[in-house]
Design a protein around this motif. Structure first.
Motif, PDB file in Angstrom:
ATOM      1  N   ILE A   1       0.832  -1.200   0.000  1.00 58.15           N
ATOM      2  CA  ILE A   1       0.000   0.000   0.000  1.00 58.15           C
ATOM      3  C   ILE A   1       0.868   1.251   0.000  1.00 58.15           C
ATOM      4  O   ILE A   1       0.592   2.215  -0.718  1.00 58.15           O
ATOM      5  N   VAL A   2       1.951   1.251   0.778  1.00 58.91           N
ATOM      6  CA  VAL A   2       2.843   2.416   0.847  1.00 58.91           C
ATOM      7  C   VAL A   2       3.510   2.657  -0.509  1.00 58.91           C
ATOM      8  O   VAL A   2       3.546   3.785  -1.005  1.00 58.91           O
ATOM      9  N   VAL A   3       4.024   1.615  -1.135  1.00 59.61           N
ATOM     10  CA  VAL A   3       4.702   1.764  -2.424  1.00 59.61           C
ATOM     11  C   VAL A   3       3.712   2.216  -3.494  1.00 59.61           C
ATOM     12  O   VAL A   3       3.995   3.128  -4.286  1.00 59.61           O
ATOM     13  N   PHE A   4       2.539   1.607  -3.535  1.00 57.68           N
ATOM     14  CA  PHE A   4       1.526   1.984  -4.521  1.00 57.68           C
ATOM     15  C   PHE A   4       1.089   3.434  -4.308  1.00 57.68           C
ATOM     16  O   PHE A   4       0.937   4.189  -5.271  1.00 57.68           O
ATOM     17  N   SER A   5       0.901   3.843  -3.057  1.00 53.51           N
ATOM     18  CA  SER A   5       0.503   5.225  -2.765  1.00 53.51           C
ATOM     19  C   SER A   5       1.583   6.210  -3.210  1.00 53.51           C
ATOM     20  O   SER A   5       1.270   7.281  -3.734  1.00 53.51           O
ATOM     21  N   ALA A   6       2.841   5.869  -2.989  1.00 52.93           N
ATOM     22  CA  ALA A   6       3.935   6.746  -3.412  1.00 52.93           C
ATOM     23  C   ALA A   6       3.964   6.881  -4.933  1.00 52.93           C
ATOM     24  O   ALA A   6       4.135   7.989  -5.460  1.00 52.93           O
ATOM     25  N   ILE A   7       3.792   5.779  -5.643  1.00 49.68           N
ATOM     26  CA  ILE A   7       3.806   5.819  -7.107  1.00 49.68           C
ATOM     27  C   ILE A   7       2.651   6.651  -7.636  1.00 49.68           C
ATOM     28  O   ILE A   7       2.819   7.490  -8.521  1.00 49.68           O
ATOM     29  N   VAL A   8       1.454   6.452  -7.088  1.00 49.28           N
ATOM     30  CA  VAL A   8       0.284   7.222  -7.522  1.00 49.28           C
ATOM     31  C   VAL A   8       0.470   8.702  -7.188  1.00 49.28           C
ATOM     32  O   VAL A   8       0.153   9.574  -8.002  1.00 49.28           O
ATOM     33  N   GLY A   9       1.018   9.002  -6.011  1.00 45.16           N
ATOM     34  CA  GLY A   9       1.249  10.394  -5.630  1.00 45.16           C
ATOM     35  C   GLY A   9       2.228  11.092  -6.555  1.00 45.16           C
ATOM     36  O   GLY A   9       2.009  12.237  -6.963  1.00 45.16           O
TER      37      GLY A   9
ATOM     38  N   THR B   1       1.216  14.127  -9.109  1.00 46.99           N
ATOM     39  CA  THR B   1       1.941  15.391  -8.983  1.00 46.99           C
ATOM     40  C   THR B   1       2.534  15.813 -10.323  1.00 46.99           C
ATOM     41  O   THR B   1       2.424  16.981 -10.719  1.00 46.99           O
ATOM     42  N   LEU B   2       3.146  14.878 -11.039  1.00 43.75           N
ATOM     43  CA  LEU B   2       3.722  15.205 -12.342  1.00 43.75           C
ATOM     44  C   LEU B   2       2.650  15.604 -13.353  1.00 43.75           C
ATOM     45  O   LEU B   2       2.845  16.532 -14.144  1.00 43.75           O
TER      46      LEU B   2
END
Length: 93
Positions: free
Chosen positions: A50-58, A62-63
């Protein structure tokens, strides 16, 4: 050179980063049940996933927002550009 050690902002940021690292590290291997559709779809995911997926989506969001923000502002400024003051439109000197 090492003046940042004396600033309270550095120590506050260091405490927050260490606390977040502890929270994430202590909970990485726990399994969480996500209730997407009641009684039908309930996947079990690790907190690390969940943490890795959330970071990738964030990062992706943002980009994308920055791209569209710059694109919108560039087209808006290009349409409103005017000649510089004092510039002559005459071709003769």
């Amino acid at each position: 050179m090492f003046e940042f050690w004396k600033q309270p902002k550095f120590w506050a940021a260091a405490i927050i980063v260490l606390w977040l690292a502890y929270i994430i590290g202590a909970n990485l291997e726990q399994i969480v049940t996500i209730h997407l559709i009641p009684l039908l779809v309930q996947p079990n995911l690790k907190v690390s996933t969940i943490v890795v997926f959330s970071a990738i989506v964030g990062v992706a969001l943002t980009l994308i927002v920055q791209y569209y923000w710059r694109r919108f502002r560039a087209s808006k400024n290009a349409a409103q550009s005017a000649p510089a003051p004092g510039a002559s439109s005459s071709t003769t000197a």
